[in-house]
Design a protein around this motif. Structure first.
Motif: not given
Length: 204
Positions: A59-86
């Motif tokens: 599953g996704a945990k075995a693929a360490k998907v959370n690590e990718i999401i962490d990086i993409l939200v930090k570097d690819c999301y606008k501040e408003a979208d980061q806030k919405a995600f949190l």
């Protein structure tokens, strides 16, 4: 690093690619999230694993998907979208607390599925509300349901987490080689291939 290849835009934006690589390196070095808190990172991991659980393939945990999401939200999301995600992560835990008296990561798999279903239903309703507001605006009627900021096409949290999970999983080694049929491109490397007389050199 695969995080730099997740979005085709990074090919034409080397600065972004460098940023993604730096965040990936930082996470790998410290073994800590670069944007999320530890609790948020754990919630993302369990959400992603609920969306793509382990079946006959990891599953996704075995693929360490959370690590990718962490990086993409930090570097690819606008501040408003980061806030919405949190805010979406906080909403996930509120639904969990209200329904079961526990945080999402403490729920059993069946309970997690129920919370994810609620998030999905909320996302569908949010999209329906935005579509209705857009139609109302097009007809010239004043939109009294949604303020000016929310009238813009805000992406629902569940849509974000689902898209990121699918992207992260199917671009991971686990997803690409075990959940999908993988064929290496360009394939086998032949270091020395005889050329016929007068034959042109191979294109690179």
């Amino acid at each position: 690093m695969r995080v730099a290849a997740l979005a085709g835009a990074t090919m034409s934006l080397p600065a972004l690619a460098d940023t993604l690589e730096a965040s990936a390196a930082q996470r790998a070095l410290t073994n800590k999230p670069v944007f999320f808190t530890a609790d948020q990172d754990a919630t993302v991991a369990e959400l992603a694993d609920t969306i793509i659980p382990t079946t006959s393939t990891p599953g996704a945990k075995a693929a360490k998907v959370n690590e990718i999401i962490d990086i993409l939200v930090k570097d690819c999301y606008k501040e408003a979208d980061q806030k919405a995600f949190l805010e979406g992560l906080a909403r996930t835990n509120k639904l969990s607390q209200d329904a079961y008296g526990k945080a999402f990561v403490q729920l059993d798999p069946t309970q997690r599925i129920e919370i994810v279903k609620k998030l999905e239903a909320e996302a569908k309703q949010q999209k329906a509300d935005m579509a209705a507001a857009k139609a109302q605006n097009a007809s010239g009627q004043q939109d009294v349901q949604m303020p000016g900021e929310k009238r813009k096409s805000a992406t629902p949290f569940f849509t974000m987490i689902k898209d990121l999970t699918l992207t992260g999983y199917f671009t991971s080694e686990v997803g690409a080689t075990q959940a999908l049929e993988y064929v290496a491109v360009p394939g086998r490397y032949d270091g020395c291939v005889p050329l016929k007389a007068g034959q042109k050199a191979w294109a690179i």
